[in-house]
Design a protein around this motif. Structure first.
Motif, short mmCIF file in Angstrom:
data_model
loop_
_atom_site.label_atom_id
_atom_site.label_comp_id
_atom_site.label_asym_id
_atom_site.label_seq_id
_atom_site.Cartn_x
_atom_site.Cartn_y
_atom_site.Cartn_z
N PHE A 105 0.83 -1.21 0.00
CA PHE A 105 0.00 0.00 0.00
C PHE A 105 0.87 1.26 0.00
O PHE A 105 0.46 2.29 -0.53
CB PHE A 105 -0.96 -0.01 1.18
CG PHE A 105 -2.04 -1.06 1.05
CD1 PHE A 105 -3.12 -0.87 0.22
CD2 PHE A 105 -1.94 -2.26 1.74
CE1 PHE A 105 -4.11 -1.84 0.09
CE2 PHE A 105 -2.91 -3.24 1.61
CZ PHE A 105 -4.00 -3.04 0.77
N TRP A 106 2.03 1.20 0.61
CA TRP A 106 2.97 2.32 0.52
C TRP A 106 3.35 2.58 -0.94
O TRP A 106 3.49 3.73 -1.36
CB TRP A 106 4.23 2.03 1.31
CG TRP A 106 4.08 2.07 2.80
CD1 TRP A 106 2.99 2.44 3.51
CD2 TRP A 106 5.09 1.74 3.76
NE1 TRP A 106 3.23 2.35 4.85
CE2 TRP A 106 4.51 1.92 5.04
CE3 TRP A 106 6.40 1.30 3.68
CZ2 TRP A 106 5.22 1.68 6.21
CZ3 TRP A 106 7.12 1.05 4.85
CH2 TRP A 106 6.53 1.25 6.10
N HIS A 107 3.53 1.49 -1.69
CA HIS A 107 3.93 1.61 -3.09
C HIS A 107 2.85 2.33 -3.92
O HIS A 107 3.16 3.06 -4.88
CB HIS A 107 4.21 0.24 -3.68
CG HIS A 107 4.83 0.27 -5.03
ND1 HIS A 107 6.12 0.71 -5.26
CD2 HIS A 107 4.32 -0.06 -6.26
CE1 HIS A 107 6.39 0.63 -6.54
NE2 HIS A 107 5.32 0.17 -7.18
N LYS A 108 1.58 2.14 -3.51
CA LYS A 108 0.46 2.75 -4.23
C LYS A 108 0.08 4.12 -3.68
O LYS A 108 -0.65 4.87 -4.34
CB LYS A 108 -0.76 1.84 -4.16
CG LYS A 108 -0.57 0.46 -4.76
CD LYS A 108 -1.81 -0.40 -4.50
CE LYS A 108 -1.62 -1.82 -5.02
NZ LYS A 108 -2.81 -2.67 -4.71
N CYS A 109 0.56 4.43 -2.48
CA CYS A 109 0.10 5.63 -1.77
C CYS A 109 0.84 6.88 -2.27
O CYS A 109 2.07 6.96 -2.16
CB CYS A 109 0.32 5.44 -0.28
SG CYS A 109 -0.03 6.90 0.72
#
Length: 635
Positions: A351-355
């Motif tokens: 989710f960090w990668h998408k955030c």
């Protein structure tokens, strides 16, 4: 050669210490079997009788010594029916001395026919001398009922003892399953009896936030509760819309203070763990604004969610650090120990990668990937803790992306993370899963409660916290970890902890260089008797047969049978009948008869069954042999 002679001498001495019925004047019931084994001991041909005439002498101006005297009475009075008063001229003496060679926790215990002297440099040493003294009493001392007409005798001995490692701990996960304040205190009491001095309290995780944070009340109003479930962990149906969250609980800060005072009287450090930035699903449910995108709506019940539902704090939001500042401010004020554990393990970074906020943070801070983003978070946690006068501990994943300057590493994924950290100048607590994860099977899985991997008693006893080539001074010690996914009750927590906790206690106190399995497991049996008297649950898994199937070079299935104690007879059948001492006795690896469906195995000692009957299908044995062949092929 000198080392071999020393080991033989210690072995002979301890063997005599366990079986002292040939010592004139020592009643047969007084066979002390000490865990952990002391560094130096000489057993004498006499005994001390604990009677109503006994009294304790100590420096009455020292409140710690008075508390230890009270503790000793709390452990002896229920069974003996009398208390030992503190008097000016008693026959049990606690004495603090200037002998710095004993260190902060060492002691000298001298038991003579007419008196007992416990000497130490610090009160903690007196406390540990008392633990040894209690173990020298018969097992019935552990009863909570008065033992009528009982002779309370203690073998005369001269003991000098101190620990090998400063950090000797057990961790209890109270998030996956809830344990009450009284159960936590009982766990601390049990570990202290074996000279362990650290209680690692895993207080937060995806399935429950257990610590009151007054500035963030929803953490416990919402995050401490989930829908009730039973069944296999990770296979459970998630909480349904409208379903009431009735399972859980939390510790108020007053509860924590009570536990801390209880632990302090037992010289046990309490290390709180707030597991971040991953393992934070319960916190996200309570405060959805901390998520990268969309927080889950309900606390985990043991359902699968990893990579699907967010359970990681958003590092791109400054509100996350404001949240953590509030949490750590209250944790630091509440817990007196110098350390706070911040977890850092198994952080899902998808989710960090998408955030967009996390990606913006990475760009602003010149971070090349999400591992470095986690390192950025850990660095900021260390800075927050330093401002509050605390030091940071994290699981070995905090190495990834760059280790915070003064962090202490708890190495669980084997020894590698600990080795790397120690060589880089960081203090390390070794807790590798293969030796220290006491939530794992401790014997044949088919007759054990459900879990996922193996850590036998012998595995725990073979633990050496200091690998070759690592500066020993950087290894603080080690601990056992009881994760609670498959531990729904305190009774079962005891079953999983003991006797493996005893093995770790001995390794960490006595030292791995003095470990002797053949002398250890008979002492374990004596402590089973003590646990029975105290109504403490423990596992007898060491008595169960070890079944090891493998394929030979000609493709045949061969089955080896063994046991952890070296004196058990193993009987087996292939004919669908129950094995006993009239069926074939195991002598050499077995070949499976044609058309056999099951193998059944049982262990005996002295012509009496001692282990559980194990029943395995031939198909299951073939599968295990194939799995072993595949693992060996991949090495």
């Amino acid at each position: 050669m000198k080392k071999s002679l020393f080991i033989l001498a210690v072995a002979s001495l301890l063997s005599g210490f366990i079986s002292c019925s040939d010592k004139q004047g020592i009643p047969n019931q007084d066979k002390p079997a000490l865990i952990p084994a002391p560094q130096e001991i000489t057993l004498k041909n006499d005994f001390f009788s604990l009677t109503r005439r006994a009294a304790i002498t100590l420096d009455s101006s020292n409140p710690e010594l008075l508390k230890i005297a009270h503790y000793l009475n709390s452990k002896t009075a229920p069974a003996t029916g009398f208390e030992i008063p503190v008097e000016k001229h008693g026959n049990i003496k606690f004495e603090l001395a200037d002998d710095t060679t004993l260190g902060a926790e060492g002691y000298h215990l001298l038991v003579k026919h007419g008196d007992i002297l416990i000497t130490a440099h610090q009160p903690a040493g007196i406390f540990y001398g008392v633990q040894t003294l209690l173990q020298m009493l018969p097992p019935q001392i552990k009863s909570d009922r008065k033992q009528e007409d009982f002779d309370w005798t203690i073998p005369c001995a001269d003991i000098t003892d101190k620990p090998q490692f400063a950090w000797r701990g057990l961790m209890l996960d109270v998030s996956r399953h809830w344990f009450t304040k009284e159960e936590v205190k009982k766990y601390i009491d049990q570990l202290a009896e074996y000279k362990m001095n650290v209680f690692h309290w895993h207080l937060t995780d995806d399935q429950g936030w257990r610590l009151e944070i007054k500035s963030l009340p929803r953490l416990t109003e919402v995050g401490a509760w989930r829908a009730p479930r039973v069944g296999q962990w990770w296979q459970r149906e998630k909480q349904l819309p409208g379903e009431e969250a009735t399972y859980g609980g939390f510790y108020t800060q007053d509860d924590v203070k009570e536990v801390l005072a209880y632990a302090a009287e037992r010289y046990v450090r309490v290390i709180p763990e707030i597991d971040v930035p991953g393992h934070s699903l319960a916190a996200l449910v309570a405060y959805p604004e901390l998520a990268c995108m969309k927080a889950p709506e309900t606390v985990g019940v043991g359902n699968k969610f990893y990579g699907e539902d967010e359970n990681t704090l958003c590092v791109g939001k400054e509100t996350t650090f404001e949240f953590m500042d509030k949490v750590l401010t209250e944790v630091a004020a509440l817990f007196p120990d110098e350390y706070v554990h911040i977890g850092g393990d198994e952080c899902f970074k998808g989710f960090w990668h998408k955030c967009p906020r996390c990606q913006a943070r990475m760009k602003a801070e010149n971070l090349k990937d999400e591992n470095e983003l986690q390192s950025y978070f850990i660095h900021r946690m260390e800075s927050l803790l330093k401002e509050k006068g605390k030091k940071l501990i994290g699981w070995d994943e905090i190495i990834e992306g760059g280790l915070a300057p003064d962090a202490t590493v708890m190495s669980w994924r084997g020894m590698e993370g600990g080795i790397k950290s120690a060589k880089a100048g960081h203090h390390v607590i070794m807790t590798p899963a293969e030796h220290c994860y006491i939530d794992l099977w401790q014997g044949e899985p088919s007759v054990e409660p459900d879990t996922y991997s193996m850590c036998r008693l012998k595995d725990s006893y073979s633990f050496n916290p200091v690998p070759d080539g690592v500066p020993a001074e950087m290894i603080l010690g080690g601990q056992g970890n009881l994760w609670a996914e498959s531990v729904p009750t305190f009774h079962h927590a005891e079953y999983m902890t003991w006797p493996r906790g005893w093995a770790l206690a001995e390794v960490l106190w006595t030292g791995p260089e003095k470990a002797n399995w053949d002398l250890f497991w008979p002492r374990v049996e004596q402590h089973f008797l003590r646990a029975d008297e105290a109504q403490i649950k423990y596992a007898r898994s060491m008595y169960n047969a070890i079944v090891t199937p493998r394929y030979t070079e000609d493709g045949s299935l061969e089955i080896a049978l063994d046991s952890e104690p070296g004196n058990l007879d193993i009987y087996y059948t292939f004919d669908n009948t129950d094995p006993d001492n009239f069926t074939p006795k195991y002598e050499a690896p077995l070949r499976v008869p044609k058309n056999a469906t099951w193998l059944r195995v049982v262990t005996y000692r002295d012509n009496r069954p001692i282990g559980k009957v194990i029943t395995l299908t031939i198909k299951e044995l073939e599968k295990r042999a194939e799995d072993t062949r595949r693992v060996i092929g991949n090495l």
